[in-house]
Write a protein that holds these residues in place. Structure first.
Motif, short mmCIF file in Angstrom:
data_model
loop_
_atom_site.label_atom_id
_atom_site.label_comp_id
_atom_site.label_asym_id
_atom_site.label_seq_id
_atom_site.Cartn_x
_atom_site.Cartn_y
_atom_site.Cartn_z
N ILE A 110 0.78 -1.21 0.05
CA ILE A 110 -0.02 -0.03 -0.16
C ILE A 110 0.74 1.35 -0.07
N ASN A 111 0.73 2.03 -1.01
CA ASN A 111 1.70 3.03 -1.22
C ASN A 111 1.71 4.01 -0.11
N GLU A 112 0.71 4.48 0.32
CA GLU A 112 0.18 5.51 1.40
C GLU A 112 0.94 5.26 2.74
N PHE A 113 0.92 4.00 3.17
CA PHE A 113 1.57 3.60 4.51
C PHE A 113 3.20 3.54 4.55
N PRO A 114 3.72 4.42 5.31
CA PRO A 114 4.96 4.66 5.40
C PRO A 114 6.08 3.42 5.38
N ILE A 115 5.72 2.40 6.23
CA ILE A 115 6.55 1.18 6.18
C ILE A 115 5.97 0.01 5.94
N CYS A 116 6.43 -0.95 5.14
CA CYS A 116 5.79 -2.12 4.74
C CYS A 116 6.89 -3.37 4.91
N LEU A 117 6.42 -4.37 5.69
CA LEU A 117 6.90 -5.67 5.80
C LEU A 117 6.38 -6.78 4.62
N GLU A 118 7.32 -7.39 3.84
CA GLU A 118 6.62 -8.03 2.84
C GLU A 118 7.04 -9.54 3.37
N CYS A 119 5.93 -10.27 3.35
CA CYS A 119 6.21 -11.69 4.24
C CYS A 119 5.89 -12.93 3.27
N GLU A 120 6.48 -13.84 3.64
CA GLU A 120 6.15 -15.17 2.87
C GLU A 120 5.48 -16.04 4.11
N PHE A 121 4.30 -16.84 3.70
CA PHE A 121 3.41 -17.40 4.70
C PHE A 121 4.04 -18.66 5.06
N ILE A 122 4.32 -18.80 6.36
CA ILE A 122 5.09 -20.08 6.99
C ILE A 122 3.77 -21.34 7.42
N GLU A 123 2.97 -20.67 8.28
CA GLU A 123 2.19 -21.66 8.72
C GLU A 123 0.75 -21.00 9.36
N TYR A 124 -0.31 -21.55 9.65
CA TYR A 124 -1.28 -21.22 10.26
C TYR A 124 -1.38 -21.99 11.60
N GLN A 125 -1.36 -21.58 12.66
CA GLN A 125 -1.65 -22.27 14.11
C GLN A 125 -2.87 -21.97 14.57
N GLY A 126 -3.78 -22.94 14.58
CA GLY A 126 -5.04 -23.02 14.96
C GLY A 126 -5.41 -23.41 16.17
N SER A 127 -4.59 -23.83 17.12
CA SER A 127 -5.11 -24.35 18.27
C SER A 127 -5.66 -23.24 19.10
N GLY A 128 -6.48 -23.66 20.12
CA GLY A 128 -6.70 -22.61 21.29
C GLY A 128 -5.81 -21.44 21.52
N TYR A 129 -4.40 -21.89 21.57
CA TYR A 129 -3.61 -20.98 22.03
C TYR A 129 -2.75 -20.60 21.10
N GLY A 130 -2.91 -20.80 19.57
CA GLY A 130 -2.12 -20.57 18.53
C GLY A 130 -2.01 -18.99 18.30
N CYS A 131 -1.06 -18.58 17.43
CA CYS A 131 -0.74 -17.25 17.02
C CYS A 131 -1.57 -16.94 15.77
N GLY A 132 -2.13 -17.84 15.12
CA GLY A 132 -2.66 -17.67 13.81
C GLY A 132 -1.87 -17.68 12.77
N VAL A 133 -1.44 -16.58 11.96
CA VAL A 133 -0.77 -16.37 10.75
C VAL A 133 0.75 -16.21 11.13
N ILE A 134 1.56 -17.04 10.65
CA ILE A 134 2.92 -16.72 10.98
C ILE A 134 3.63 -16.59 9.45
N GLY A 135 4.28 -15.36 9.39
CA GLY A 135 5.06 -15.27 8.35
C GLY A 135 6.66 -14.85 8.32
N LYS A 136 7.29 -15.24 7.42
CA LYS A 136 8.74 -14.94 7.21
C LYS A 136 8.87 -13.62 6.67
N VAL A 137 9.43 -12.53 7.10
CA VAL A 137 9.53 -11.00 6.56
C VAL A 137 11.02 -11.21 5.69
N VAL A 138 10.72 -11.13 4.19
CA VAL A 138 11.74 -10.95 3.39
C VAL A 138 12.19 -10.07 2.78
N ASN A 139 11.40 -8.91 3.03
CA ASN A 139 11.65 -7.58 2.62
C ASN A 139 10.93 -6.57 3.37
#
Length: 188
Positions: A110-139
């Protein structure tokens, strides 16, 4: 004296993160996510449920971007939180913001937001205490207007934080100390 309060997601400040993906048709989808953090250096953890259109897109495309929302775009940032991509496929167009394709991943920047982390999807943690989306920042990219002497100047970013107690947004823009230095005075 301390007073007991109702339990809420009471950590402040909470980030206001714009998570962007492409829909099946290639259009841009963005959601507002206050429940996100760096899991470790280089990994992002977003506490998102699988019912979000954004999560479906992340799983399908294997990528997403995370932008830091700023005070200049608080209306658009809030809109991305109150409108569902499952119900409004054109919500990004309605925001009036613009995007370009990331050079590193299959997701929009998104051009208008000043900082952007570009991420590859690693996994989805769906347990009751999981974090949800985990991604690796590549840029990581930043608008030149927030860079001074080759580094991001957070006072120029005017990032916003979410207040879970009163549902407000606050600017995070004034430096008040030096990390890993100021506390050394008490170490003597």
């Amino acid at each position: 004296m301390r007073k007991k309060l109702n339990i809420t997601e009471g950590i402040f400040p909470m980030p206001v993160l714009m998570v962007a993906t492409y829909n099946e048709d290639g259009s841009v989808n963005v959601m507002n996510a206050a429940w996100g953090t760096m899991q470790e250096r280089g990994n992002v953890a977003l506490n998102l449920t699988e019912t979000h259109k954004t999560v479906k897109n992340i799983k399908a495309r294997g990528a997403f971007t995370v932008s830091i929302a700023d005070a200049a775009h608080v209306v658009e940032a809030d809109y991305f939180g109150v409108e569902s991509g499952n119900k409004a496929a054109d919500k990004f167009e309605k925001s009036g913001l613009t995007a370009v394709r990331s050079e590193a991943v299959d997701a929009p920047v998104i051009n208008e937001f000043p900082i952007c982390l570009e991420c590859e999807f690693i996994e989805y943690q769906g347990s009751g205490y999981g974090c949800g989306v985990i991604g690796k920042v590549v840029n990581v990219t930043a608008d030149e207007r927030v860079i001074v002497n080759g580094r991001i100047d957070m006072s120029l970013v005017n990032a916003i934080a979410f207040d879970p107690y009163t549902h407000g947004y606050y600017k995070v823009s004034e430096r008040v100390g030096e990390a890993f230095k100021d506390g050394l005075a008490l170490k003597k």
